[in-house]
Design an enzyme around this catalytic site. Structure first.
Site, short mmCIF file in Angstrom:
data_model
loop_
_atom_site.label_atom_id
_atom_site.label_comp_id
_atom_site.label_asym_id
_atom_site.label_seq_id
_atom_site.Cartn_x
_atom_site.Cartn_y
_atom_site.Cartn_z
N TRP A 35 0.83 -1.21 0.00
CA TRP A 35 0.00 0.00 0.00
C TRP A 35 0.86 1.26 0.00
O TRP A 35 1.86 1.33 0.70
CB TRP A 35 -0.89 -0.01 1.23
CG TRP A 35 -1.61 1.28 1.51
CD1 TRP A 35 -1.16 2.34 2.25
CD2 TRP A 35 -2.92 1.65 1.07
NE1 TRP A 35 -2.09 3.35 2.28
CE2 TRP A 35 -3.19 2.95 1.56
CE3 TRP A 35 -3.89 1.00 0.30
CZ2 TRP A 35 -4.39 3.61 1.32
CZ3 TRP A 35 -5.09 1.67 0.05
CH2 TRP A 35 -5.33 2.95 0.56
N ASP A 38 0.11 9.06 1.07
CA ASP A 38 0.73 10.38 0.97
C ASP A 38 2.22 10.36 0.62
O ASP A 38 2.99 9.60 1.22
CB ASP A 38 0.60 11.13 2.30
CG ASP A 38 -0.80 11.21 2.83
OD1 ASP A 38 -1.73 10.76 2.15
OD2 ASP A 38 -0.96 11.71 3.96
N GLN A 54 3.86 7.21 2.62
CA GLN A 54 3.12 6.35 3.53
C GLN A 54 2.98 4.97 2.89
O GLN A 54 2.59 4.84 1.73
CB GLN A 54 1.75 6.96 3.82
CG GLN A 54 1.81 8.24 4.65
CD GLN A 54 2.17 7.95 6.10
OE1 GLN A 54 1.31 7.63 6.91
NE2 GLN A 54 3.44 8.08 6.43
#
Length: 476
Positions: A35, A38, A54
């Site tokens: 995943w 930001d 992130q």
């Protein structure tokens, strides 16, 4: 932290081995697997551009936030580095949330939010957030230095620090949610990266307008200072604010020690479906560059089936024009151009096929809008994407239709009142970015065409459209 980083890296490598590439981008930064959201810590340091982000390395779903890390010499060809930060200490137990990077006398320093859930993980009504520091002497391996700033009394949501050095001091803007559930940005001043005091509230939402301002950034560009941030909780208004959350800017005047004197209202930075949490940096030559997360919270994520999720926009140079903050792709993108296909001027009626199979391309077209009387005209990719002029509505429309992936709908921007309309369109395997009239407006969206639905065409419906110039490049 070393053991947690090792576990994260091992999980990422295992997931990477089964990543699919149907929609994996060719020229956008995406995670090697897992995943991404930001962008964090964008910086030019020791001859390379660094982009942190992130990251959940163990799955393609949001999880305890780590910091991924990639480096580049041109902002386009990225090399993935080791996972930079892993949560688990008392001050960041449930996540190393967003932040920024600075060069502190030759030491690459990350300032990030330590996130702690006080009840169940995922329940953000009872949390604690503090600002933390991590440092590196080689730009790759980081050592945590602990918490350096706690929130003011009565504030729980307190995150996403953006730090810079100016006028002999360190400065930091932080997004916050006050006790009345209104968004705001706090301004701090520091004598070092470990010693901070609150200057004042730099800007805040009107009562009930938005409940949180995330991912703030603050910089001078052109004649103004710009507060860039991502408000949450804004209500849709006509064609505006149609995504779950927005990203945009406030313009004003500021100098160290003064208040931020606003000169206008909040303006969205992008009008597509997928643009959030932009962050800026200075390029080697002083250009102000931004990148954003090219996804949106609560949107379908078809790439999870391929063991990855999320990508960033193209790096964009921002500049001021007539009191507005505009964006254009960094000039380095021209190095991606390979096969060139000039487009002859034409009075278009119906469909003109440009190429049968687009994986990655740049299309530059200019329309003569005054003499183009078709009800709508523009480009289409397969059956799922159209970007077109709607002459009746007086708008530019980005429409996507991928019902098998749960995606349907359009975003739009007002058609510029100009004789000629120039569109610069970037297509990657699962994204489209449109730059209108050299950055006057941008629209960015994720797309998910199947292998047999990548035909790129120009079209005009119910009338003629005048194409005056155009070029198509394949990109690598």
């Amino acid at each position: 932290m070393k053991q947690r980083l090792s576990l994260a890296q091992s999980a990422l490598e295992k997931l990477s081995a089964r990543r699919g590439n149907t929609w994996y981008p060719i020229f956008h930064l995406a995670p090697p697997a897992g995943w991404m959201n930001d962008p964090n810590g964008l910086i030019y340091f020791n001859g390379r551009y660094h982009a942190f982000f992130q990251h959940h390395p163990a799955s393609a779903y949001q999880g305890p936030m780590h910091w991924g890390h990639a480096t580049s010499t041109d902002m386009l060809h990225w090399q993935h580095e080791l996972v930079a930060l892993a949560p688990g200490d008392k001050y960041d137990r449930d996540g190393c949330f967003s932040g920024s990077a600075v060069d502190d006398d030759g030491v690459l320093s990350l300032i990030y939010t330590g996130h702690i859930c006080l009840e169940d993980r995922g329940n953000d009504s009872i949390i604690r957030e503090v600002q933390c520091l991590a440092t590196s002497h080689d730009g790759i391996r980081f050592e945590k230095q602990g918490c350096v700033l706690t929130p003011p009394e009565g504030i729980m949501h307190f995150r996403d620090p953006k730090v810079w050095h100016e006028d002999g001091s360190w400065w930091m803007v932080i997004g916050a949610r006050d006790a009345s559930d209104n968004g705001q940005v706090l301004l701090y001043r520091g004598t070092s990266l470990r010693d901070w005091h609150l200057e004042h509230v730099l800007a805040h939402s009107a009562a009930g307008e938005s409940y949180m301002w995330e991912c703030p950034d603050f910089f001078r560009c052109g004649n103004f200072h710009w507060l860039m941030f991502s408000p949450q909780g804004m209500n849709p208004s006509g064609y505006r604010f149609r995504n779950l959350f927005q990203s945009g800017v406030l313009a004003g005047n500021w100098k160290p020690g003064s208040v931020f004197a606003l000169k206008g209202v909040f303006e969205e930075l992008d009008y597509g479906h997928d643009f959030y949490a932009p962050q800026s940096m200075l390029a080697e030559d002083g250009r102000r560059i931004i990148m954003a997360w090219m996804n949106m919270w609560d949107s379908p994520v078809p790439t999870r089936s391929e063991a990855w999720a999320g990508c960033l926009t193209l790096p964009r140079e921002v500049f001021e024009r007539d009191g507005r903050l505009c964006q254009r792709p960094v000039r380095e993108v021209e190095s991606l151009r390979r096969k060139c296909q000039p487009l002859s001027p034409v009075r278009l009626h119906g469909v003109q096929l440009l190429t049968e199979n687009v994986q990655a391309a740049e299309l530059l077209v200019t329309w003569h809008t005054v003499d183009s009387h078709a009800e709508h005209y523009g480009i289409r990719l397969g059956e799922g994407l159209r970007f077109y002029v709607d002459n009746q509505a007086g708008r530019l429309i980005l429409w996507r239709y991928y019902p098998e992936e749960g995606l349907d709908g359009y975003r739009s921007v007002e058609l510029p009142d100009t004789e000629y309309l120039t569109l610069r369109i970037f297509l990657d395997r699962s994204s489209v970015e449109v730059f209108v009239n050299d950055g006057e407006a941008t629209l960015s969206s994720r797309i998910y065409p199947q292998a047999d639905s990548r035909q790129l065409s120009l079209y005009a419906a119910h009338g003629d459209a005048i194409l005056t110039d155009g070029t198509l490049w394949m990109l690598t």
